[in-house]
Design a protein around this motif. Structure first.
Motif, short mmCIF file in Angstrom:
data_model
loop_
_atom_site.label_atom_id
_atom_site.label_comp_id
_atom_site.label_asym_id
_atom_site.label_seq_id
_atom_site.Cartn_x
_atom_site.Cartn_y
_atom_site.Cartn_z
N LYS A 109 0.84 -1.19 0.00
CA LYS A 109 0.00 0.00 0.00
C LYS A 109 0.88 1.25 0.00
O LYS A 109 1.80 1.37 0.82
CB LYS A 109 -0.92 0.00 1.23
N LEU A 110 0.57 2.15 -0.92
CA LEU A 110 1.37 3.37 -1.09
C LEU A 110 0.48 4.60 -1.01
O LEU A 110 -0.59 4.63 -1.61
CB LEU A 110 2.10 3.33 -2.43
N LEU A 111 0.92 5.61 -0.26
CA LEU A 111 0.22 6.88 -0.16
C LEU A 111 1.06 7.96 -0.83
O LEU A 111 2.22 8.19 -0.45
CB LEU A 111 -0.02 7.25 1.31
N ASP A 112 0.49 8.63 -1.82
CA ASP A 112 1.13 9.76 -2.51
C ASP A 112 0.50 11.04 -1.99
O ASP A 112 -0.66 11.35 -2.29
CB ASP A 112 0.94 9.62 -4.02
N MET A 113 1.25 11.80 -1.21
CA MET A 113 0.74 13.03 -0.59
C MET A 113 1.05 14.23 -1.48
O MET A 113 2.21 14.57 -1.71
CB MET A 113 1.38 13.23 0.80
N GLY A 114 0.00 14.87 -1.98
CA GLY A 114 0.17 15.99 -2.90
C GLY A 114 0.47 15.48 -4.29
O GLY A 114 1.53 15.74 -4.87
N CYS A 115 -0.47 14.73 -4.85
CA CYS A 115 -0.23 14.00 -6.11
C CYS A 115 -0.27 14.89 -7.35
O CYS A 115 0.06 14.43 -8.44
CB CYS A 115 -1.22 12.86 -6.26
N GLY A 116 -0.69 16.17 -7.21
CA GLY A 116 -0.77 17.03 -8.39
C GLY A 116 -1.73 16.48 -9.42
O GLY A 116 -2.89 16.19 -9.13
N GLY A 118 -1.18 13.60 -10.94
CA GLY A 118 -1.20 12.16 -10.86
C GLY A 118 -0.13 11.38 -11.57
O GLY A 118 -0.18 10.16 -11.61
N ARG A 119 0.89 12.05 -12.11
CA ARG A 119 1.87 11.30 -12.91
C ARG A 119 2.58 10.23 -12.08
O ARG A 119 2.81 9.12 -12.57
CB ARG A 119 2.90 12.26 -13.52
N ASP A 120 2.94 10.53 -10.83
CA ASP A 120 3.64 9.55 -10.01
C ASP A 120 2.68 8.49 -9.47
O ASP A 120 2.99 7.29 -9.46
CB ASP A 120 4.36 10.24 -8.84
N ALA A 121 1.51 8.93 -9.02
CA ALA A 121 0.52 7.98 -8.49
C ALA A 121 0.14 6.94 -9.54
O ALA A 121 0.05 5.73 -9.24
CB ALA A 121 -0.72 8.74 -8.01
N VAL A 122 -0.07 7.38 -10.77
CA VAL A 122 -0.45 6.45 -11.84
C VAL A 122 0.72 5.53 -12.19
O VAL A 122 0.53 4.33 -12.45
CB VAL A 122 -0.95 7.22 -13.07
N PHE A 123 1.93 6.06 -12.19
CA PHE A 123 3.11 5.21 -12.42
C PHE A 123 3.18 4.09 -11.40
O PHE A 123 3.41 2.92 -11.75
CB PHE A 123 4.38 6.07 -12.35
N PHE A 124 2.97 4.43 -10.13
CA PHE A 124 3.01 3.41 -9.09
C PHE A 124 1.90 2.37 -9.30
O PHE A 124 2.13 1.16 -9.15
CB PHE A 124 2.87 4.05 -7.71
N ASP A 130 -0.80 -0.71 -4.59
CA ASP A 130 -2.15 -0.30 -4.19
C ASP A 130 -2.06 1.17 -3.77
O ASP A 130 -1.57 1.47 -2.68
CB ASP A 130 -2.63 -1.18 -3.04
N VAL A 131 -2.50 2.07 -4.63
CA VAL A 131 -2.19 3.49 -4.48
C VAL A 131 -3.38 4.30 -3.98
O VAL A 131 -4.48 4.25 -4.53
CB VAL A 131 -1.70 4.08 -5.83
N THR A 132 -3.11 5.08 -2.94
CA THR A 132 -4.01 6.13 -2.47
C THR A 132 -3.29 7.45 -2.66
O THR A 132 -2.08 7.53 -2.40
CB THR A 132 -4.36 5.93 -0.97
N ALA A 133 -4.00 8.47 -3.12
CA ALA A 133 -3.35 9.75 -3.40
C ALA A 133 -4.31 10.90 -3.10
O ALA A 133 -5.52 10.76 -3.24
CB ALA A 133 -2.91 9.81 -4.87
N TYR A 175 4.97 8.56 0.15
CA TYR A 175 5.75 9.25 -0.86
C TYR A 175 5.22 10.67 -1.02
O TYR A 175 4.01 10.89 -0.99
CB TYR A 175 5.62 8.49 -2.19
N SER A 176 6.12 11.62 -1.19
CA SER A 176 5.69 12.99 -1.47
C SER A 176 6.82 13.74 -2.16
O SER A 176 7.97 13.68 -1.72
CB SER A 176 5.31 13.73 -0.18
N SER A 177 6.48 14.45 -3.23
CA SER A 177 7.48 15.21 -3.97
C SER A 177 6.98 16.62 -4.24
O SER A 177 5.91 16.82 -4.84
CB SER A 177 7.79 14.51 -5.31
#
Length: 275
Positions: A109-116, A118-124, A130-133, A175-177
């Motif tokens: 399970k991966l959490l993308d904080m501040g996904c904009g 979605g380029r990174d969230a969709v890549f994952f 299993d992505v939450t963003a 994850y957050s960028s």
């Protein structure tokens, strides 16, 4: 709703410099009532919400965790409403570090904080996580969903403010960028402890944040909600974890159409064993 309201009452009360007793007195209540609200044991009566919001100097929408749809909450909101992807669709290079350190050979399970957008969230998601963003921009969340649909993957994306949102699930990867500079200094210690508490054993955090340097001019974007970070500050929240990387770099940027530079701190930290 109850937990969100509890956090917001506590947050805005402290921002106003009020104790629970002072807030209760102004509402004609006991401090125990306010304490129960902030611990999510009870909720304020509906009739109290306008007075409560007025004392805390916020709208009832903001108090309840909503942002009016006609209010721009991100400087990128308009850019995100265009058909093109402002940041492109190629993933950040940090995404490949996640793949190397914790490949999805089992359900993760991966959490993308501040996904904009979605380029990174969709890549994952395309790589089997299993992505939450979440992002504060409605337009960004919508584009994340569209990009996920186009790729034929699922991303559980929703709108949230990074200062307000506390994960209630546990994740293997957080994850957050390019987003952590929006976290207010007074929330950092509590927020990062919450992120750590909601990370599974042997999980990792892959994060970066812009830091101020006297030899780098301020960025051309007008970011009224950005807050200062110092070199080494991000790593300090992980003194009890294994630091797999703690580095700093200066790089060129042209995101606003005006060439400029950023200094960025990068931290990759791992929660060892059952900490």
């Amino acid at each position: 709703m109850k937990e969100q309201l509890a956090r917001n009452i506590c947050r805005y009360r402290k921002e106003r410099g009020l104790t629970q007793e002072e807030l209760a007195r102004r509402l004609g209540l006991t401090f125990q009532a306010v304490s129960k609200w902030e611990n999510a044991q009870t909720m304020p009566d509906l009739s109290l919400l306008p007075d409560l919001a007025a004392i805390l100097n916020v709208s009832t929408d903001r108090l309840l965790g909503y942002v009016p749809q006609d209010k721009q909450v991100s400087i990128y909101e308009n850019e995100y409403r265009t058909p093109d992807y402002y940041w492109g669709v190629e993933p950040n290079k940090a995404c490949y570090q996640v793949l190397q350190l914790m490949p999805p050979t089992r359900p993760l399970k991966l959490l993308d904080m501040g996904c904009g957008e979605g380029r990174d969230a969709v890549f994952f998601a395309r790589n089997g996580y299993d992505v939450t963003a979440f992002d504060i921009s409605d337009a960004g969340v919508e584009k994340t969903q569209r990009l996920a649909d186009k790729a034929g993957v699922t991303v559980k994306a929703f709108r949230a403010d990074i200062n307000d949102y506390r994960p209630d699930a546990r994740y293997d990867i957080i994850y957050s960028s390019g987003v952590l500079h929006y976290i207010k200094p007074e929330y950092r210690s509590e927020l990062f402890q919450h992120y750590k508490d909601h990370t599974n054993p042997d999980g990792i955090h892959v994060l970066n944040v812009f830091v101020e340097k006297p030899f780098i001019a301020p960025p051309p974007e007008n970011e009224p909600n950005a807050c200062k970070w110092r070199s080494g500050e991000l790593a300090s929240y992980y003194h009890d974890w294994l630091l797999r990387e703690s580095s700093e770099a200066v790089f060129d940027c042209n995101s606003s159409g005006i060439p400029h530079k950023h200094a960025m701190s990068v931290v990759i930290a791992q929660k060892i064993g059952t900490i």
